[in-house]
Design an enzyme around this catalytic site. Structure first.
Site, PDB file in Angstrom:
ATOM      1  CB  CYS A   1       3.647  -2.441 -22.806  1.00  0.00           C
ATOM      2  SG  CYS A   1       5.328  -1.823 -22.872  1.00  0.00           S
TER       3      CYS A   1
ATOM      4  CG  HIS B   1       3.976  -9.914  -0.300  1.00  0.00           C
ATOM      5  ND1 HIS B   1       3.096 -10.216   0.709  1.00  0.00           N
ATOM      6  CD2 HIS B   1       4.898 -10.919  -0.286  1.00  0.00           C
ATOM      7  CE1 HIS B   1       3.462 -11.341   1.307  1.00  0.00           C
ATOM      8  NE2 HIS B   1       4.553 -11.777   0.726  1.00  0.00           N
TER       9      HIS B   1
ATOM     10  CB  CYS C   1       5.451  -4.434 -20.149  1.00  0.00           C
ATOM     11  SG  CYS C   1       5.155  -5.419 -21.614  1.00  0.00           S
TER      12      CYS C   1
ATOM     13  CB  THR D   1       1.934 -10.109   9.822  1.00  0.00           C
ATOM     14  OG1 THR D   1       1.805 -11.230   8.934  1.00  0.00           O
ATOM     15  CG2 THR D   1       3.090 -10.353  10.774  1.00  0.00           C
ATOM     16  CB  SER D   2      -2.407 -13.694  10.151  1.00  0.00           C
ATOM     17  OG  SER D   2      -2.064 -13.764   8.782  1.00  0.00           O
TER      18      SER D   2
ATOM     19  CG  ASP E   1      -0.323  -0.123   2.542  1.00  0.00           C
ATOM     20  OD1 ASP E   1       0.869   0.237   2.669  1.00  0.00           O
ATOM     21  OD2 ASP E   1      -1.005  -0.575   3.485  1.00  0.00           O
TER      22      ASP E   1
HETATM   23  P1  OAD Z   1      -3.686 -10.756   7.550  1.00  0.00           P
HETATM   24  O1  OAD Z   1      -4.991 -10.187   7.141  1.00  0.00           O
HETATM   25  O2  OAD Z   1      -3.494 -12.204   7.358  1.00  0.00           O
HETATM   26  O3  OAD Z   1      -3.415 -10.446   9.105  1.00  0.00           O
HETATM   27  C1  OAD Z   1      -3.591  -9.182   9.637  1.00  0.00           C
HETATM   28  C2  OAD Z   1      -3.181  -9.229  11.100  1.00  0.00           C
HETATM   29  O4  OAD Z   1      -3.249  -7.921  11.636  1.00  0.00           O
HETATM   30  C3  OAD Z   1      -4.037 -10.118  11.987  1.00  0.00           C
HETATM   31  O5  OAD Z   1      -3.212 -10.942  12.779  1.00  0.00           O
HETATM   32  C4  OAD Z   1      -4.807  -9.110  12.878  1.00  0.00           C
HETATM   33  O6  OAD Z   1      -5.060  -9.630  14.170  1.00  0.00           O
HETATM   34  C5  OAD Z   1      -3.816  -7.977  12.927  1.00  0.00           C
HETATM   35  N1  OAD Z   1      -4.380  -6.636  13.192  1.00  0.00           N
HETATM   36  C6  OAD Z   1      -5.550  -6.102  12.766  1.00  0.00           C
HETATM   37  N2  OAD Z   1      -5.671  -4.813  13.150  1.00  0.00           N
HETATM   38  C7  OAD Z   1      -4.534  -4.508  13.828  1.00  0.00           C
HETATM   39  C8  OAD Z   1      -4.037  -3.326  14.453  1.00  0.00           C
HETATM   40  N3  OAD Z   1      -4.739  -2.187  14.460  1.00  0.00           N
HETATM   41  N4  OAD Z   1      -2.825  -3.380  15.058  1.00  0.00           N
HETATM   42  C9  OAD Z   1      -2.110  -4.542  15.071  1.00  0.00           C
HETATM   43  N5  OAD Z   1      -2.523  -5.687  14.493  1.00  0.00           N
HETATM   44  C10 OAD Z   1      -3.708  -5.666  13.870  1.00  0.00           C
HETATM   45  O7  OAD Z   1      -2.546  -9.906   6.803  1.00  0.00           O
HETATM   46  P2  OAD Z   1      -1.027 -10.291   6.533  1.00  0.00           P
HETATM   47  O8  OAD Z   1      -0.472 -11.099   7.635  1.00  0.00           O
HETATM   48  O9  OAD Z   1      -0.335  -9.047   6.165  1.00  0.00           O
HETATM   49  O10 OAD Z   1      -0.171 -11.554   0.346  1.00  0.00           O
HETATM   50  O11 OAD Z   1      -1.167 -11.195   5.247  1.00  0.00           O
HETATM   51  C11 OAD Z   1      -0.014 -11.707   4.632  1.00  0.00           C
HETATM   52  C12 OAD Z   1      -0.217 -11.792   3.141  1.00  0.00           C
HETATM   53  O12 OAD Z   1      -1.391 -12.546   2.866  1.00  0.00           O
HETATM   54  C13 OAD Z   1      -0.466 -10.467   2.437  1.00  0.00           C
HETATM   55  O13 OAD Z   1       0.719  -9.748   2.165  1.00  0.00           O
HETATM   56  C14 OAD Z   1      -1.151 -10.902   1.180  1.00  0.00           C
HETATM   57  C15 OAD Z   1      -2.125 -11.902   1.766  1.00  0.00           C
HETATM   58  O14 OAD Z   1      -2.589 -12.885   0.909  1.00  0.00           O
HETATM   59  C16 OAD Z   1      -0.195 -11.399  -0.984  1.00  0.00           C
HETATM   60  O15 OAD Z   1      -1.045 -10.751  -1.540  1.00  0.00           O
HETATM   61  C17 OAD Z   1       0.935 -12.100  -1.691  1.00  0.00           C
END
Ligand code: OAD
Length: 251
Positions: free
Chosen positions: A147, A118, A126, A188-189, A103
């Protein structure tokens, strides 16, 4: 915010910090996360939108999805969590920010260097000639950007399912995980690899690992310490402690 004595004392002398962020850090800006009951992947199918074969089958649909996300991202602002990490970069000698987010909000907050595992939704390239078309902005609805050099298909510069991460970026992220004293895992999850392996690498080499998240995750039992709460509340607190001790040390 309650933190352990160990983390408190580490913040007074730490010179090397690595931070890994995920969608949760942008949640307070109004960007939806992926998982959970209201996450993007509960409403949309990743295999139809974030997948190379899907792009070849239906590029207009994939572009519609990225234009939808671009519009959301364009209209939001970095939040207190992003701003705290921009400040941290200035305070810590050896600071690395690794993100799974596409983002661009870390750059907009002021971080000078971001290892984007990512990709970045603002860039595109392209698939035929490989030349970057850079930021196309929001393309007209139903129109497939082509392109300007070879008329090939242009795609967003993001990593889709099954694709390799940019090798140089990932290698640098591993390097930083291997040498840092403190590793923060924020919002991150921790289910998507190889990004989710970075805190494990950091811990194995002796770094103190701290998770900042509103919920328990796959790595909560692995990290040394969990700070439960919103990144926008917790990160400014950690930065305030860093600032305070650096001010004291300067006196
Ligand atoms: P997820 O949606 O899997 O996880 C988001 C995490 O943020 C969860 O553990 C929430 O509990 C936590 N969370 C939510 N609000 C929060 C806040 N205000 N402060 C702190 N934590 C908070 O997102 P990612 O782990 O980023 O990949 O997902 C990993 C990847 O999966 C992404 O980059 C994307 C997706 O598919 C691609 O597109 C290749």
């Amino acid at each position: 915010m309650i933190i352990s004595d160990k983390l408190n004392s580490l913040l007074t002398r730490v010179n090397s910090v690595c931070v890994l962020t995920g969608a949760g850090i942008s949640a307070e800006s109004g960007v939806e996360t992926f998982r959970g009951a209201r996450g993007l992947w509960s409403k949309f199918k990743p295999q139809e939108l974030a997948d190379f074969d899907a792009f070849i089958r239906n590029p207009e649909l994939v572009w519609e999805w990225y234009n939808y996300r671009k519009k959301i991202i364009r209209d939001v602002k970095p939040n207190a969590g992003h701003m705290a990490l921009a400040k941290m970069e200035k305070l810590v000698k050896d600071f690395s920010l690794v993100t799974q987010n596409i983002d661009n909000l870390h750059f907009r907050a002021g971080n000078k260097k971001v290892l984007e595992l990512h990709g970045n939704i603002e860039r595109s390239y392209c698939i035929d000639c490989g030349k970057f078309a850079d930021n196309l902005g929001i393309t007209p609805e139903g129109k497939m950007p082509k392109c300007p050099l070879c008329n090939g298909f242009v795609r967003p510069d993001v990593v889709w399912f099954g694709e390799m991460l940019p090798t140089d970026v990932f290698e640098e992220a591993v390097e930083t995980a291997r040498r840092c004293e403190l590793f923060l895992v924020v919002g991150t999850s921790a289910v998507v690899y190889p990004a989710a392996g970075l805190p494990i690498t950091a811990k194995a080499q002796g770094a103190y690992t701290v998770e900042v998240n509103t919920e328990p995750t796959e790595i909560s039992h692995i990290v040394n310490e969990t700070l439960k709460g919103k990144a926008g509340d917790i990160l400014p607190g950690l930065v305030a402690l860093l600032e305070e001790t650096r001010r004291k040390n300067e006196r």
